[in-house]
Design a protein around this motif. Structure first.
Motif, short mmCIF file in Angstrom:
data_model
loop_
_atom_site.label_atom_id
_atom_site.label_comp_id
_atom_site.label_asym_id
_atom_site.label_seq_id
_atom_site.Cartn_x
_atom_site.Cartn_y
_atom_site.Cartn_z
N THR A 53 38.28 54.07 16.14
CA THR A 53 38.10 55.63 17.30
C THR A 53 36.84 56.56 16.31
OG1 THR A 53 40.49 55.80 16.54
CG2 THR A 53 40.37 57.34 17.21
N MET A 54 37.00 56.56 15.38
CA MET A 54 35.38 56.87 14.79
C MET A 54 34.81 56.41 15.71
SD MET A 54 34.64 57.76 10.77
CE MET A 54 32.90 56.31 11.21
N LEU A 55 34.28 55.29 16.36
CA LEU A 55 33.35 54.61 16.58
C LEU A 55 33.64 54.71 18.16
CD1 LEU A 55 32.97 51.26 15.14
CD2 LEU A 55 31.15 52.73 15.30
N ILE A 56 34.41 54.29 18.46
CA ILE A 56 34.87 55.02 20.15
C ILE A 56 35.07 56.79 20.52
CG2 ILE A 56 36.45 54.63 22.20
CD1 ILE A 56 38.04 52.44 20.91
N THR A 57 35.00 57.32 19.76
CA THR A 57 35.50 58.93 19.83
C THR A 57 34.19 59.99 19.86
OG1 THR A 57 36.66 59.53 17.85
CG2 THR A 57 37.58 59.33 20.45
N GLY A 58 33.39 59.20 18.26
CA GLY A 58 32.39 60.07 17.97
C GLY A 58 32.64 60.95 17.04
N LEU A 59 34.14 60.69 16.37
CA LEU A 59 34.72 62.04 15.45
C LEU A 59 34.35 61.88 14.19
CD1 LEU A 59 38.63 62.31 16.95
CD2 LEU A 59 36.46 63.64 16.87
N SER A 60 34.67 62.71 13.57
CA SER A 60 34.21 62.17 12.58
C SER A 60 35.11 61.59 11.48
CB SER A 60 34.02 63.13 10.98
OG SER A 60 35.00 64.05 10.64
N TYR A 61 35.27 60.61 9.95
CA TYR A 61 35.96 59.54 10.20
C TYR A 61 37.31 60.86 9.41
CZ TYR A 61 39.02 55.81 7.19
OH TYR A 61 39.86 55.10 6.70
N ALA A 62 36.85 61.67 9.02
CA ALA A 62 37.64 62.75 8.68
C ALA A 62 38.80 63.26 9.27
CB ALA A 62 37.46 63.22 7.63
N ASP A 63 38.15 63.44 11.20
CA ASP A 63 38.61 63.86 11.77
C ASP A 63 39.71 62.55 12.44
OD1 ASP A 63 37.60 66.23 11.28
OD2 ASP A 63 35.98 66.38 12.55
N SER A 64 39.35 61.44 12.34
CA SER A 64 40.04 60.53 12.82
C SER A 64 41.45 60.05 12.32
CB SER A 64 39.41 59.74 13.68
OG SER A 64 38.57 58.72 12.47
N PHE A 65 41.10 60.33 10.80
CA PHE A 65 42.40 59.45 10.16
C PHE A 65 43.78 59.46 10.34
CE2 PHE A 65 44.61 59.12 5.79
CZ PHE A 65 43.61 57.62 5.71
N TRP A 66 43.71 61.29 10.88
CA TRP A 66 45.32 62.04 10.06
C TRP A 66 45.88 61.49 11.77
CZ3 TRP A 66 47.57 61.25 5.81
CH2 TRP A 66 47.75 61.70 5.20
N PRO A 67 44.72 62.02 12.97
CA PRO A 67 45.71 61.38 14.27
C PRO A 67 45.90 59.87 14.05
CG PRO A 67 44.14 62.92 14.37
CD PRO A 67 43.33 62.32 12.76
N THR A 68 45.07 59.10 13.88
CA THR A 68 44.96 57.52 13.80
C THR A 68 46.62 57.39 12.88
OG1 THR A 68 43.27 57.24 13.49
CG2 THR A 68 44.01 55.85 13.46
N ALA A 69 46.57 57.82 11.51
CA ALA A 69 48.27 57.62 11.14
C ALA A 69 49.25 57.90 11.53
CB ALA A 69 48.09 58.13 9.31
#
Lengths: 552, 532
Positions: free
Chosen positions: A319-335
Motif C-alpha cells: 500500500t505504501m508503495l502504491i499510494t505513497g502513504l507512510s507505513y504508519a498511515d497505511s498499517f491500520w487501514p490494511t489491517a
C-alpha cells in the motif's frame, strides 16, 4: 537422507504395444535368471534404488502409455548415471516403441532412438520426468544401504540369540535386559563396526523446516485467495454493514448446504472411524500430535494469527508503495482490510463447498467398470509372491473449473501436510506404504497413482477403505466414475466393493517390478532400525533396555 | 481352530440371536445355530453321476428334500436337522443356467484351487503342494473348470482332485446310531438317481463333564463368533432379534452387519451383500424367489443364502504334543530357570487361550464372564499390547486380532472396526475318534471339518487366511506363520526380558476343501425344480 520419487510417462505407438510388453517381459526374465540371486544385476547396478517398475497402461480412452516409476535415495543425476550404465541397452528398444514427442524433445528422442544410437537414453528420460503431486514414504529418511545392513544385523542377532546346542544353557537367558544389550553389543560390534558411529538424522532439520515453511506458505495463500472477495469490498464498506452482509450471505449458503448435506438415497456410507472428520481427533493422542484436538485448534489459531500479521505487514508495504502513504498511515487501514477479508471466509469457504456439493450431487459414478478377465488374471498372477506388492493406476479427472482448482489445491495441500505431519509413516492408523505417489499427466487430464505396499492388494485396499478413506477420497475422488463422495472426503472410498472394482479397473499389469528388500515390511524396517539404534548406544537404562529387548 | 458355537448349555443361558419372520423360514437353520442340542453328526459329500441337466436326469434334489428335509432357522426344536450346500459344478449339475451361474461371486465361480488362490491360501506355491496339505494334494473338491477368458499358467497344470463333490449334506441328530440310519436311508433313496455319497465324515460334538466342546488337541473350541445386528430404526433392516424377541443391539466387540453373513442384507460396506440372480420366469416365481433386491427382470436367488467355506483339516495330535515336549525340554535346558515352560504352557501360548478357553493375559487368565463362560468381550490394545500374555502370533490373535494391531490406544477403536469387516461365522465340527493318549500316534484319521459362512469370501475367509493366519509379517513378526495352521517353522512367545522361540511342526493338513453356496430355502426349492 532425502529420497526421490519420479516417473517417466511416454505415449506408445498403439501398433507396438504388444512388442513393448514383450520387451519388458524379456527384461524381467533376464533379471530373474542373472546370477545366483534374482535381480542381482539390477540391485548392484543401481545401488540407491528401492523400488522400480515398468508398466504399460491400456484403455479405451487413450493410446497406450508406458510408465517407468523409480524410488531411490538422493538426487536424480547419480541415479540416472547408474540407470544408463545398467539399463540403457534394454531401454533403447523400448523407447523405439514409443511415439515421437510433439514438443521440443523431438531431436533428443531421435538421437536416442535412431539405429545404432549411442546417445544416453537418460538424457531423454530426464527431460520427460514427472514429479509427483503427492507422495508418501513409510520409512522416511532411511536409505537403502542402511535398511539392508540393519536387516543383516537383525538376522545376525537372531542367530546369536539362538543356542545351537540343545543341552547347553544359553548365555542370553536369566540375565536382565541391560545385560542382554551389553552382551549383544559386544558380540555384534566385530561384524558390524558401524554400530560404533552415530546414525545420521533421518530427516535433517533444514528439510523439516522447509517442509513446515512450505505448508505455512500454502495456508497463507489459501487464506488470501478465500479473502479476496471480502478484501475487494472491504475498503468501501463500513465494518458493520460488511459484517451484516457477510452474515446474510453466509446464512444463505448455510441454508443451501443444510439442504444438500445428506447423501443421495442409497449413497451414504456412515463410518465410525478412519475418516477425515472431527471424530477422528482424539485426546488419547499425544499432545504433540495434530490429531489431538487441543493441538489442532492451537495450531490453527497460530496460523491464523501468523497470517493476519504477515498479510498486514506485507500489505502495508505494498500500500505504501502504491499510494505513497507512510507505513504508519497505511498499517491500520490494511489491517482492517485483512481482518474483514478473513471474516469474509465465513462466506467464501462455505460457498465453495456449496458449489462442490452441487457438483457432487450431479456426478454419476461408475458402479460396475468392466474389467478384462485376462488382464485381471495377469495382475493376480504377479501378486502375493513376496512381503510387498505393487500397483499402478491411471484415471481420468472430472472436468470443470472448480474440480480443476480443488484437485490441484487438494493435492498440493495433502502433499504438504503429509510431508510435514506423516513423518512416522502412518497414514491415519495404517503403515503399509513404502513409496507411493500421485502425479498429473497429459496436461492434468489424467491422474496416475503408484504404490509399493506391504501385504496383499485386497488388504491394502481394505486398509484404505477402513482406516484412511477420508484422505484417499480427497486424493482420488476427482477421478471420473469414483464412487459418490460428499464434501470431498466423505463416503467415496467407503463404498468398499465399488471402490475396489473402480481401482482394479484403472490398473495396469505391473510387467516389471523390482524391490530391493523383498522380505521387509515398513514395520519390520522400523523394528530393525529400533534394534540398531539401541545397539549404537553403549548402555541403556533398565526401562529403555526392556522396551528395546521387546523387538529382538 | 474353527468349530461352531458349540458350548453346551450351562448355568445361565446367554441370549442368542435369531432372524425375524419371514427371513427365519427362508434361511437354513445352520446359519443361526450350530445345532449344539444335536451332538451326533455326519457330513455326506454327494456326487451326481448322471448326465447333464438337459439330458433329463430327474429331480434327485426333490427326493433328497423328502428324506432329508432341510431345517429352517425358525428355532423349532427338532430331533434331526439337515443342511445342504452346493459347489459351482453342483449347481451346474442341478441345471442352473450359465447366465445365472455367472452372477455368483468370483471365488465361488473359480473354486478354491484356482492357481493364484492356491498361492494366497498357502496351499500350493510354484506348482508344489505346501506342508499344510496332505501328500499328493487334497482328495476332494468341486473340480471347478477354468473359467472363460482365463488363461492358465502353462507351467502349472490346473489342479483336479480324484473326487468331485457336487453337494455337501450335513446331518445332525441326537445319537450316532440314528444319524447312521438316516444316512443309510438317504443313500438308498439317492441310488436310483445315480447320486453317490463319494466321501463321508462322522462329525461329533462331545461335551466333557464341564460342558466344554473340545477339538482334538484338547482345547475348548468355538469360543469367539461374530454377532450380527440389523438396524432397528429401519423397517426393512430390523431382521435380527435376540432370543427374548428384542432387536439385537450392536455388540461392541463382535457386532457385524447381517450382510456379512447372509446375502441380500446390508453389509459392512453399507450395501446389500451381492448374491446371484436368475431370470424372472414362472418356475422362479413358483419357487417363491423374492423380487426384493433383484434388478428389473430378475429374481433374487441369493437373499438369505450364504457362501460356505469347507476345509477338511487333519490334525496330528501325537506330533503336536511330542513336539511341544521336545521344545519344552530344549527351552528348559537353555534356561534352567524357566521351570514354567512345559508342553501345556507352550500349547496354550500357541492357541492363545488356556485349555478351557480362557484368554491368557500378562498376569494370569482373564476371568470368566457372568455366564461362567470364557470372557470374550475384550481387546488386546489395552489388555496386552505387547503379547506378554496372549502371544502376538498365537492362533486366536492371528485369527481375530481385534484391536491388537493398533499402534496406540487412540487408534484402537478404528482398528477394531477394521478387523470386524473380516469376520466369519464358524460352523465346523471335529471328526474321527478322540485320542486315548495324546502322546501316542494311534494311526487313526482325525481332524476338523472346518466350515464357515461369509458373504464375501475374498474379504472374509481368504483375508483371514492370507493377511492374518499365514502372513509371515503379521504384527511385525518376521518369517513365521500361524503356529497351529501353518507349516513347520518358528513361533515367538514374547516374554520379559527376552522372547522365547518354539520350533513348531506341521500339525494340521488340508485333505480336501471347496467353496460352497448355501442356498436359502426358496432358492433350494428353485434348484430342486430345475430338472422337472
Amino acid at each position: 537422507m532425502r529420497q526421490t520419487i519420479l516417473s517417466v510417462v511416454l505415449d506408445v505407438d498403439p501398433q507396438s504395444v504388444r512388442h513393448l510388453s514383450d520387451l519388458i517381459e524379456d527384461f524381467k526374465r533376464q533379471q530373474e535368471e542373472a546370477g545366483t540371486e534374482s535381480y542381482v544385476r539390477l540391485k548392484d547396478g543401481l545401488p540407491s534404488l528401492h523400488f522400480l517398475s515398468m508398466s504399460v497402461f491400456q484403455s479405451a480412452d487413450y493410446d497406450p502409455v508406458f510408465v517407468i516409476e523409480a524410488n531411490f535415495d538422493g538426487a536424480s543425476d547419480t541415479f540416472w548415471r547408474h540407470f544408463e550404465a545398467t539399463m540403457a541397452d534394454h531401454l533403447r528398444p523400448m523407447l523405439r516403441c514409443c511415439k515421437r514427442p510433439v514438443d521440443n524433445d523431438e531431436p533428443v528422442y531421435d538421437a536416442v532412438t535412431k539405429p545404432g544410437a549411442r546417445e544416453p537414453v537418460v538424457t531423454y528420460l530426464a527431460r520427460r520426468t514427472l514429479r509427483p503431486s503427492v507422495f508418501h514414504q513409510g520409512n522416511r529418511g532411511l536409505e537403502r544401504e542402511r535398511i539392508l545392513r540393519e536387516r543383516d544385523l537383525f538376522l545376525a542377532i537372531k542367530g546369536e540369540l539362538a543356542q545351537p546346542s540343545p543341552t547347553a544353557p544359553n548365555p542370553y537367558r536369566a540375565i536382565p535386559a541391560e545385560q542382554i544389550h551389553t552382551r549383544l553389543r559386544n558380540a555384534m560390534s566385530r561384524s558390524f563396526p558401524w554400530l560404533a558411529e552415530p546414525a545420521s538424522p533421518r530427516i535433517p532439520w533444514t528439510e523439516r523446516t522447509a517442509d513446515f515453511c512450505r505448508l505455512l506458505a500454502f495456508l497463507f495463500a489459501t487464506f488470501l485467495c478465500l479473502s479476496i472477495p471480502g478484501m475487494a469490498v472491504a475498503p468501501v464498506t463500513p465494518a458493520l454493514r460488511f459484517a451484516v452482509l457477510t452474515a446474510v450471505l453466509a446464512g444463505l449458503v448455510a441454508i443451501g448446504l443444510w439442504r444438500m448435506h445428506r447423501a443421495r438415497a442409497g449413497e451414504g456410507v456412515p463410518t465410525r472411524s478412519g475418516g477425515l472428520t472431527p471424530a477422528s481427533l482424539s485426546v488419547k493422542n499425544r499432545l504433540t500430535s495434530f490429531a489431538h484436538p487441543v493441538t489442532l485448534v492451537a495450531g490453527l489459531l497460530f496460523v491464523v494469527a501468523l497470517y493476519v500479521v504477515a498479510a498486514t505487514v506485507i500489505g502495508s508495504v505494498l500500500t505504501m508503495l502504491i499510494t505513497g502513504l507512510s507505513y504508519a498511515d497505511s498499517f491500520w487501514p490494511t489491517a482492517r482490510v485483512v481482518l474483514l477479508g478473513l471474516a469474509s471466509i465465513a462466506f467464501t469457504a462455505p460457498a465453495v463447498v456449496l458449489w462442490l456439493r452441487w457438483l457432487e450431487r450431479r456426478d454419476s459414478s461408475h458402479d460396475e467398470p468392466p474389467v478384462d478377465v485376462q488382464l485381471l488374471r495377469e495382475m493376480a498372477r504377479r501378486e502375493d509372491w513376496i512381503a510387498q506388492n505393487h500397483m499402478g493406476s491411471v484415471v481420468l479427472i472430472k472436468p470443470g473449473v472448480l474440480r480443476t482448482i480443488l484437485v490441484r489445491t487438494g493435492h498440493l495441500g495433502l502433499g504438504l501436510i503429509l510431508r510435514a505431519i506423516a513423518t512416522d509413516g502412518y497414514l491415519g492408523s495404517m503403515r503399509t506404504v513404502h513409496f507411493a505417489h500421485w502425479a498429473f499427466i497429459n496436461n492434468g487430464s489424467r491422474l496416475m497413482f503408484f504404490s509399493n505396499f506391504d501385504h496383499s492388494w485386497e488388504s491394502y485396499l481394505d486398509d484404505f477403505i477402513e482406516k484412511a478413506h477420508g484422505g484417499l477420497t480427497l486424493a482420488w475422488g476427482s477421478g471420473v466414475g469414483f464412487p459418490p463422495t460428499r464434501f470431498l472426503v466423505l463416503d467415496g472410498a467407503s463404498h468398499g466393493r465399488k471402490f475396489k472394482a473402480w481401482a482394479r479397473h484403472s490398473m495396469a499389469v505391473s510387467r516389471f517390478w523390482f524391490s530391493a528388500y523383498r522380505d521387509l515390511t515398513v514395520d519390520q524396517i522400523e523394528r530393525n532400525a529400533r534394534i540398531a539404534d539401541g545397539l549404537r548406544k553403549a548402555t541403556l537404562k533398565a526401562q529403555e533396555a526392556t522396551a528395546w529387548a521387546r523387538d529382538l | 481352530m474353527g468349530a461352531g458355537s458349540v458350548t453346551a448349555s450351562t448355568v445361565k443361558e446367554r441370549l442368542s440371536w435369531r432372524l425375524k419372520p419371514p427371513h427365519d423360514q427362508q434361511t437354513q437353520g445352520i446359519v443361526v445355530s450350530g445345532f449344539s442340542g444335536l451332538p451326533a453328526g455326519k457330513a455326506l459329500f454327494l456326487h451326481c453321476d448322471g448326465p447333464d441337466a438337459d439330458a433329463g436326469q430327474g429331480p434327485w434334489l426333490r427326493t433328497l428334500m423328502r428324506v432329508a428335509p432341510i431345517a429352517a432357522s425358525d428355532g423349532k426344536p427338532e430331533k434331526r436337522a439337515a443342511a445342504i450346500a452346493f459347489t459351482w459344478t453342483g449347481l451346474q449339475k442341478a441345471g442352473l443356467s450359465p447366465e445365472a451361474l455367472a452372477t455368483f461371486a468370483a471365488p465361488f465361480r473359480e473354486g478354491m484351487y484356482q492357481e493364484d488362490r492356491l498361492r494366497r491360501l498357502g496351499d500350493k506355491i510354484k506348482n508344489e503342494w505346501q506342508e499344510p496339505v496332505i501328500d499328493g494334494g487334497p482328495l476332494w473338491s468341486g473340480n471347478v473348470p477354468v473359467s472363460d477368458g482365463d488363461t492358465p499358467d502353462p507351467e502349472s497344470a490346473r489342479v483336479t482332485t480324484r473326487t468331485t463333490v457336487h453337494a455337501l449334506l450335513l446331518l445332525y441328530g441326537e445319537a450316532v446310531a440314528d444319524v447312521q440310519a438316516w444316512s443309510d436311508e438317504i443313500e438308498q433313496a439317492l441310488a436310483p438317481h445315480s447320486v453317490k455319497i463319494v466321501h463321508h465324515l462322522a462329525l461329533d460334538l462331545q461335551f466333557d463333564q464341564d460342558g466344554i466342546g473340545r477339538e482334538h488337541f484338547g482345547f475348548a473350541d468355538g469360543v469367539s463368533q461374530p454377532i450380527p445386528f440389523g438396524d432397528p430404526n429401519v423397517a426393512s433392516e430390523d431382521t435380527v432379534v435376540l432370543s427374548d424377541g428384542k432387536p439385537a443391539p450392536r455388540d461392541p466387540w463382535h457386532g457385524v452387519p447381517l450382510g456379512e453373513i447372509l446375502l441380500g442384507h446390508t453389509n459392512a460396506h453399507a450395501e446389500k451383500a451381492p448374491g446371484p440372480i436368475v431370470r424372472d420366469d414362472e418356475r422362479a416365481r413358483a419357487a417363491k424367489l423374492p423380487l426384493q433386491g433383484a434388478p428389473e427382470g430378475f429374481l433374487n436367488l441369493g437373499l438369505n443364502g450364504s457362501y460356505m467355506v469347507v476345509r477338511e483339516l487333519r490334525q496330528y495330535v501325537a506330533r503336536f504334543w511330542q513336539s511341544l515336549d521336545d521344545n519344552a525340554a530344549r527351552i528348559r535346558a537353555h534356561d534352567p530357570s524357566a521351570t514354567h515352560v512345559t508342553a501345556d504352557w507352550l500349547a496354550e501360548r500357541i492357541v492363545g487361550r488356556n485349555i478351557d478357553g480362557h484368554l491368557l493375559c500378562p498376569r494370569g487368565l482373564l476371568a470368566a464372564d457372568e455366564y461362567r463362560q470364557p470372557q470374550n468381550g475384550f481387546g488386546f490394545a489395552k489388555l496386552d499390547p505387547h503379547g506378554q500374555g496372549c502371544p502376538l502370533g498365537s492362533h486366536v490373535r492371528r485369527a481375530n486380532p481385534r484391536d491388537g494391531l493398533a499402534q496406540n490406544l487412540a487408534s484402537a477403536p478404528a482398528l477394531l472396526d477394521a478387523v470386524n469387516n473380516h469376520r466369519i461365522l464358524r460352523r465346523g465340527r471335529k471328526y474321527g475318534p478322540t485320542p486315548t493318549d495324546s502322546r501316542i500316534d494311534d494311526g487313526a484319521e482325525r481332524g476338523l471339518l472346518f466350515i464357515c459362512l461369509n458373504a464375501d469370501i475374498a474379504r472374509q475367509f481368504e483375508f483371514i487366511q492370507q493377511t492374518w493366519l499365514l502372513n509371515k509379517n503379521f504384527a511385525t513378526l518376521y518369517d513365521e506363520t500361524d503356529p497351529l495352521m501353518g507349516p513347520k517353522g518358528r513361533f515367538t512367545i514374547p516374554e520379559q526380558p527376552l522372547r522365547r522361540i518354539v520350533e513348531v511342526q506341521t500339525f494340521i493338513q488340508l485333505a480336501g476343501g471347496e467353496y460352497f453356496f448355501l442356498p436359502s430355502l426358496p432358492a433350494l426349492n428353485y434348484l430342486s425344480g430345475l430338472q422337472d
